[in-house]
Write a protein that holds these residues in place. Structure first.
Motif, PDB file in Angstrom:
ATOM      1  N   ALA A  40     106.525 -85.197  84.314  1.00  0.00           N
ATOM      2  CA  ALA A  40     105.371 -84.255  84.033  1.00  0.00           C
ATOM      3  C   ALA A  40     106.011 -82.926  83.829  1.00  0.00           C
ATOM      4  N   LEU A  41     105.221 -82.104  83.499  1.00  0.00           N
ATOM      5  CA  LEU A  41     105.831 -80.613  83.247  1.00  0.00           C
ATOM      6  C   LEU A  41     105.255 -79.723  84.158  1.00  0.00           C
ATOM      7  N   LEU A  42     105.900 -78.537  84.212  1.00  0.00           N
ATOM      8  CA  LEU A  42     105.524 -77.619  85.511  1.00  0.00           C
ATOM      9  C   LEU A  42     105.510 -76.198  84.678  1.00  0.00           C
TER      10      LEU A  42
ATOM     11  N   ASN B  53      98.352 -80.461  85.513  1.00  0.00           N
ATOM     12  CA  ASN B  53      98.054 -81.841  86.461  1.00  0.00           C
ATOM     13  C   ASN B  53      98.941 -83.002  86.038  1.00  0.00           C
ATOM     14  N   PRO B  54      99.820 -83.359  86.861  1.00  0.00           N
ATOM     15  CA  PRO B  54     100.969 -84.289  86.547  1.00  0.00           C
ATOM     16  C   PRO B  54     100.355 -85.412  86.365  1.00  0.00           C
ATOM     17  N   ASN B  55      98.928 -85.715  87.005  1.00  0.00           N
ATOM     18  CA  ASN B  55      98.257 -87.242  86.698  1.00  0.00           C
ATOM     19  C   ASN B  55      97.996 -87.230  85.213  1.00  0.00           C
ATOM     20  N   LEU B  56      97.916 -86.087  84.458  1.00  0.00           N
ATOM     21  CA  LEU B  56      97.194 -86.170  83.157  1.00  0.00           C
ATOM     22  C   LEU B  56      98.292 -85.886  82.046  1.00  0.00           C
TER      23      LEU B  56
ATOM     24  N   GLU C 282      90.944 -95.537  85.606  1.00  0.00           N
ATOM     25  CA  GLU C 282      90.869 -94.940  86.809  1.00  0.00           C
ATOM     26  C   GLU C 282      92.130 -93.936  86.905  1.00  0.00           C
ATOM     27  N   ARG C 283      91.850 -92.352  86.939  1.00  0.00           N
ATOM     28  CA  ARG C 283      92.729 -91.501  87.135  1.00  0.00           C
ATOM     29  C   ARG C 283      92.978 -91.293  88.652  1.00  0.00           C
ATOM     30  N   ALA C 284      94.306 -91.051  88.926  1.00  0.00           N
ATOM     31  CA  ALA C 284      94.421 -90.740  90.524  1.00  0.00           C
ATOM     32  C   ALA C 284      94.349 -89.468  90.531  1.00  0.00           C
ATOM     33  N   PRO C 285      94.020 -89.062  91.925  1.00  0.00           N
ATOM     34  CA  PRO C 285      93.816 -87.680  92.153  1.00  0.00           C
ATOM     35  C   PRO C 285      95.125 -86.908  92.249  1.00  0.00           C
ATOM     36  N   GLN C 286      94.706 -85.622  91.622  1.00  0.00           N
ATOM     37  CA  GLN C 286      96.057 -84.611  91.789  1.00  0.00           C
ATOM     38  C   GLN C 286      96.762 -84.412  92.999  1.00  0.00           C
ATOM     39  N   GLU C 287      98.043 -84.616  93.184  1.00  0.00           N
ATOM     40  CA  GLU C 287      98.733 -84.233  94.312  1.00  0.00           C
ATOM     41  C   GLU C 287      98.720 -82.900  94.741  1.00  0.00           C
TER      42      GLU C 287
END
Length: 89
Positions: free
Chosen positions: A2-4, A34-37, A84-89
């Motif tokens: 993911a990007l930051l 959001n790294p999950n997206l 299903e999407r995992a919650p953001q860390e």
């Protein structure tokens, strides 16, 4: 991977609308990804669009989220199919 968005972000508002996965949103002080997206635009474009438009080059590879191209593509397919999407860390 993911990007930051780093704290060098100037809140110029150009990255958020470019994200095809709606992974970018305004945080408390700067924009956040959001790294999950985030799929680094895999499945949509050849290069991450947020990086392309960022005027201060403050978007980097997230050092704590390592994903292969295949994993990013799988995440893309899960997002477009409504998995299903995992919650953001």
């Amino acid at each position: 991977m993911a990007l930051l968005i780093t704290d060098e972000c100037i809140n110029c508002d150009v990255c958020e609308p470019e994200c095809p996965n709606q992974a970018i949103s305004q945080g408390e002080e700067i924009y956040e990804i959001n790294p999950n997206l985030c799929t680094e635009c895999v499945g949509h474009y050849d290069t991450p669009q947020c990086v392309e438009v960022c005027p201060v080059n403050c978007i980097i590879t997230h050092p704590n989220v390592t994903e292969s191209h295949e994993q990013l593509l799988a995440k893309y397919h899960a997002l477009i199919t409504g998995a299903e999407r995992a919650p953001q860390e």
